[in-house]
Motif scaffolding. Sequence first.
Motif, PDB file in Angstrom:
ATOM      1  N   ASP A 165      -8.576  -2.277 -18.457  1.00  0.00           N
ATOM      2  CA  ASP A 165      -9.586  -3.345 -19.311  1.00  0.00           C
ATOM      3  C   ASP A 165      -9.617  -4.957 -18.650  1.00  0.00           C
ATOM      4  O   ASP A 165     -10.413  -5.462 -17.903  1.00  0.00           O
ATOM      5  CB  ASP A 165      -8.767  -3.617 -20.573  1.00  0.00           C
ATOM      6  CG  ASP A 165     -10.382  -4.202 -21.302  1.00  0.00           C
ATOM      7  OD1 ASP A 165     -11.500  -4.559 -21.355  1.00  0.00           O
ATOM      8  OD2 ASP A 165     -10.171  -5.387 -22.002  1.00  0.00           O
ATOM      9  N   TRP A 166      -8.616  -5.060 -18.382  1.00  0.00           N
ATOM     10  CA  TRP A 166      -7.939  -6.306 -17.052  1.00  0.00           C
ATOM     11  C   TRP A 166      -8.971  -5.869 -15.753  1.00  0.00           C
ATOM     12  O   TRP A 166     -10.050  -6.719 -15.634  1.00  0.00           O
ATOM     13  CB  TRP A 166      -6.498  -6.370 -16.412  1.00  0.00           C
ATOM     14  CG  TRP A 166      -6.464  -7.605 -16.336  1.00  0.00           C
ATOM     15  CD1 TRP A 166      -5.800  -9.150 -17.084  1.00  0.00           C
ATOM     16  CD2 TRP A 166      -6.859  -8.093 -14.950  1.00  0.00           C
ATOM     17  NE1 TRP A 166      -6.637 -10.321 -16.094  1.00  0.00           N
ATOM     18  CE2 TRP A 166      -6.577  -9.532 -14.943  1.00  0.00           C
ATOM     19  CE3 TRP A 166      -6.792  -7.440 -14.011  1.00  0.00           C
ATOM     20  CZ2 TRP A 166      -6.442 -10.511 -13.444  1.00  0.00           C
ATOM     21  CZ3 TRP A 166      -6.569  -7.999 -12.401  1.00  0.00           C
ATOM     22  CH2 TRP A 166      -6.391  -9.419 -12.271  1.00  0.00           C
ATOM     23  N   THR A 167      -8.496  -4.688 -15.193  1.00  0.00           N
ATOM     24  CA  THR A 167     -10.129  -4.675 -14.306  1.00  0.00           C
ATOM     25  C   THR A 167     -11.155  -4.911 -13.969  1.00  0.00           C
ATOM     26  O   THR A 167     -11.842  -4.590 -13.336  1.00  0.00           O
ATOM     27  CB  THR A 167      -8.793  -4.227 -12.743  1.00  0.00           C
ATOM     28  OG1 THR A 167      -9.027  -2.009 -13.622  1.00  0.00           O
ATOM     29  CG2 THR A 167      -7.748  -3.829 -12.414  1.00  0.00           C
ATOM     30  N   ALA A 168     -11.714  -4.199 -15.074  1.00  0.00           N
ATOM     31  CA  ALA A 168     -13.099  -3.572 -15.417  1.00  0.00           C
ATOM     32  C   ALA A 168     -13.501  -2.467 -14.436  1.00  0.00           C
ATOM     33  O   ALA A 168     -14.426  -2.635 -14.167  1.00  0.00           O
ATOM     34  CB  ALA A 168     -13.901  -4.892 -15.260  1.00  0.00           C
ATOM     35  N   THR A 204       0.851  -1.554   0.515  1.00  0.00           N
ATOM     36  CA  THR A 204      -0.218  -0.340   0.216  1.00  0.00           C
ATOM     37  C   THR A 204       0.856   1.072   0.116  1.00  0.00           C
ATOM     38  O   THR A 204       0.589   2.099  -0.637  1.00  0.00           O
ATOM     39  CB  THR A 204      -1.376   0.056   1.026  1.00  0.00           C
ATOM     40  OG1 THR A 204      -2.071  -1.696   0.935  1.00  0.00           O
ATOM     41  CG2 THR A 204      -1.625   1.250   0.879  1.00  0.00           C
ATOM     42  N   SER A 205       2.241   1.576   0.699  1.00  0.00           N
ATOM     43  CA  SER A 205       2.799   2.366   0.255  1.00  0.00           C
ATOM     44  C   SER A 205       3.802   2.873  -0.671  1.00  0.00           C
ATOM     45  O   SER A 205       3.833   4.124  -1.512  1.00  0.00           O
ATOM     46  CB  SER A 205       4.068   2.220   1.548  1.00  0.00           C
ATOM     47  OG  SER A 205       4.683   0.980   1.210  1.00  0.00           O
ATOM     48  N   LEU A 206       3.629   2.312  -1.310  1.00  0.00           N
ATOM     49  CA  LEU A 206       3.618   2.392  -3.031  1.00  0.00           C
ATOM     50  C   LEU A 206       2.664   3.023  -3.387  1.00  0.00           C
ATOM     51  O   LEU A 206       3.119   3.644  -4.287  1.00  0.00           O
ATOM     52  CB  LEU A 206       4.281   1.311  -3.803  1.00  0.00           C
ATOM     53  CG  LEU A 206       4.876   1.387  -5.161  1.00  0.00           C
ATOM     54  CD1 LEU A 206       6.340   2.300  -4.784  1.00  0.00           C
ATOM     55  CD2 LEU A 206       5.596  -0.053  -5.601  1.00  0.00           C
ATOM     56  N   LEU A 207       1.112   2.126  -3.788  1.00  0.00           N
ATOM     57  CA  LEU A 207       0.687   2.598  -4.321  1.00  0.00           C
ATOM     58  C   LEU A 207       0.270   4.407  -3.991  1.00  0.00           C
ATOM     59  O   LEU A 207      -0.583   4.830  -4.255  1.00  0.00           O
ATOM     60  CB  LEU A 207      -0.749   1.650  -3.684  1.00  0.00           C
ATOM     61  CG  LEU A 207      -0.526   0.584  -4.922  1.00  0.00           C
ATOM     62  CD1 LEU A 207      -1.777  -0.548  -3.623  1.00  0.00           C
ATOM     63  CD2 LEU A 207      -0.734   0.624  -6.026  1.00  0.00           C
ATOM     64  N   GLN A 208      -0.188   4.758  -2.549  1.00  0.00           N
ATOM     65  CA  GLN A 208       0.001   5.851  -2.127  1.00  0.00           C
ATOM     66  C   GLN A 208       0.917   6.998  -2.698  1.00  0.00           C
ATOM     67  O   GLN A 208       0.667   8.276  -2.820  1.00  0.00           O
ATOM     68  CB  GLN A 208      -0.071   5.988  -0.291  1.00  0.00           C
ATOM     69  CG  GLN A 208      -0.793   4.874   0.420  1.00  0.00           C
ATOM     70  CD  GLN A 208      -1.248   5.000   1.860  1.00  0.00           C
ATOM     71  OE1 GLN A 208      -0.160   4.741   2.290  1.00  0.00           O
ATOM     72  NE2 GLN A 208      -2.322   4.665   2.373  1.00  0.00           N
ATOM     73  N   PHE A 228      -7.353   0.535  -5.598  1.00  0.00           N
ATOM     74  CA  PHE A 228      -5.573   0.361  -4.672  1.00  0.00           C
ATOM     75  C   PHE A 228      -5.634  -1.376  -4.955  1.00  0.00           C
ATOM     76  O   PHE A 228      -5.130  -2.058  -6.052  1.00  0.00           O
ATOM     77  CB  PHE A 228      -5.420   0.303  -3.415  1.00  0.00           C
ATOM     78  CG  PHE A 228      -4.593   1.761  -3.206  1.00  0.00           C
ATOM     79  CD1 PHE A 228      -4.131   2.947  -4.355  1.00  0.00           C
ATOM     80  CD2 PHE A 228      -4.383   2.115  -2.196  1.00  0.00           C
ATOM     81  CE1 PHE A 228      -3.834   3.572  -4.418  1.00  0.00           C
ATOM     82  CE2 PHE A 228      -3.874   3.345  -2.172  1.00  0.00           C
ATOM     83  CZ  PHE A 228      -3.693   3.993  -2.799  1.00  0.00           C
ATOM     84  N   LYS A 229      -6.586  -2.388  -4.628  1.00  0.00           N
ATOM     85  CA  LYS A 229      -6.799  -3.674  -5.039  1.00  0.00           C
ATOM     86  C   LYS A 229      -7.049  -3.882  -5.892  1.00  0.00           C
ATOM     87  O   LYS A 229      -6.068  -4.615  -6.239  1.00  0.00           O
ATOM     88  CB  LYS A 229      -7.733  -3.863  -3.752  1.00  0.00           C
ATOM     89  CG  LYS A 229      -8.163  -5.272  -3.645  1.00  0.00           C
ATOM     90  CD  LYS A 229      -9.284  -5.713  -2.943  1.00  0.00           C
ATOM     91  CE  LYS A 229      -9.183  -7.646  -2.681  1.00  0.00           C
ATOM     92  NZ  LYS A 229      -8.520  -8.192  -3.448  1.00  0.00           N
ATOM     93  N   ASN A 230      -8.004  -3.544  -6.661  1.00  0.00           N
ATOM     94  CA  ASN A 230      -7.813  -3.869  -8.007  1.00  0.00           C
ATOM     95  C   ASN A 230      -6.166  -4.039  -9.539  1.00  0.00           C
ATOM     96  O   ASN A 230      -6.070  -4.414  -9.947  1.00  0.00           O
ATOM     97  CB  ASN A 230      -8.669  -3.011  -9.524  1.00  0.00           C
ATOM     98  CG  ASN A 230     -10.637  -3.369  -8.232  1.00  0.00           C
ATOM     99  OD1 ASN A 230     -10.160  -2.853  -6.904  1.00  0.00           O
ATOM    100  ND2 ASN A 230     -10.906  -3.654  -8.709  1.00  0.00           N
ATOM    101  N   GLY A 248      -5.082   8.981  -2.619  1.00  0.00           N
ATOM    102  CA  GLY A 248      -4.801   7.812  -1.598  1.00  0.00           C
ATOM    103  C   GLY A 248      -5.653   6.778  -1.615  1.00  0.00           C
ATOM    104  O   GLY A 248      -5.970   5.870  -1.025  1.00  0.00           O
ATOM    105  N   ASN A 249      -6.157   6.755  -2.325  1.00  0.00           N
ATOM    106  CA  ASN A 249      -7.489   5.279  -2.590  1.00  0.00           C
ATOM    107  C   ASN A 249      -7.185   4.612  -4.457  1.00  0.00           C
ATOM    108  O   ASN A 249      -7.958   3.892  -4.157  1.00  0.00           O
ATOM    109  CB  ASN A 249      -9.046   6.299  -2.385  1.00  0.00           C
ATOM    110  CG  ASN A 249      -9.463   6.785  -1.166  1.00  0.00           C
ATOM    111  OD1 ASN A 249      -9.305   5.944  -0.329  1.00  0.00           O
ATOM    112  ND2 ASN A 249      -9.730   7.369  -0.871  1.00  0.00           N
ATOM    113  N   THR A 250      -7.042   5.305  -5.125  1.00  0.00           N
ATOM    114  CA  THR A 250      -7.175   5.101  -6.273  1.00  0.00           C
ATOM    115  C   THR A 250      -6.312   5.246  -7.151  1.00  0.00           C
ATOM    116  O   THR A 250      -5.826   6.825  -7.246  1.00  0.00           O
ATOM    117  CB  THR A 250      -8.012   5.550  -7.190  1.00  0.00           C
ATOM    118  OG1 THR A 250      -8.149   7.523  -7.028  1.00  0.00           O
ATOM    119  CG2 THR A 250      -9.820   4.589  -6.488  1.00  0.00           C
ATOM    120  N   ILE A 251      -5.979   4.324  -8.470  1.00  0.00           N
ATOM    121  CA  ILE A 251      -5.106   5.192  -8.787  1.00  0.00           C
ATOM    122  C   ILE A 251      -5.447   5.274 -10.734  1.00  0.00           C
ATOM    123  O   ILE A 251      -5.969   5.084 -10.666  1.00  0.00           O
ATOM    124  CB  ILE A 251      -3.736   3.971  -9.891  1.00  0.00           C
ATOM    125  CG1 ILE A 251      -3.610   3.390  -8.177  1.00  0.00           C
ATOM    126  CG2 ILE A 251      -2.502   4.243 -10.850  1.00  0.00           C
ATOM    127  CD1 ILE A 251      -1.681   4.135  -7.900  1.00  0.00           C
TER     128      ILE A 251
END
Length: 189
Positions: free
Chosen positions: A159-162, A110-114, A170-172, A120-123
């Motif tokens: 597309d892969w995550t839909a 999560t630290s890298l995603l942040q 983050f999770k997707n 702080g929630n999505t890319i």
Amino acid sequence: MLAFASLVLSLALSAASSAIPVRRQGTDYPWCNALRATCEKQLVNSTDFNDFLTHDACLFGSACPPDFLGPDDGPLPPRRNVQLFIRQVALDMRGSGYEPPHSEDLRVPTSLLQQISTNGNTITKQNFIDGFYHALDASNGPWPTNVSIVKDYFSYIVDWTAVCSGNIPFKNFADYFVYESYVKSSGNC
């Protein structure tokens, strides 16, 4: 008349085959090779590569299309970006005979995603573009010649995550890097 039709068909097939670019060994993806080299430097102290997806160059390099790792001859590999990238890095660093971890056994922290995200929630697409170019900064380039190249890499993840809005939770986003090599998903967006 038949000879003319054969000539037209032959010319059409010749033009169609020459219009399809075949990319091999990084000749059209020097930025992907730069990410791979930076990833290898980031992993220099890794004993088992289990921290592979904790490094930005490794994460974004895994988003490069697989055909930049393809053999000089023979068919292009099926789209299995992440595992192919891990295997190539392991081959470069440890030689043949070393079995790297499978991407499904790795985690994106999560630290890298942040660090990549601005909310702080999505890319988002812009987060991905910024992160991709930031990861390349460590190698001083080369950089993609057009930002649409990086947008295309992100569109595959979308597309892969839909998650067609492009605001990927983050999770997707992390799931793509963990499972893309084993779970096929396309035509969602």
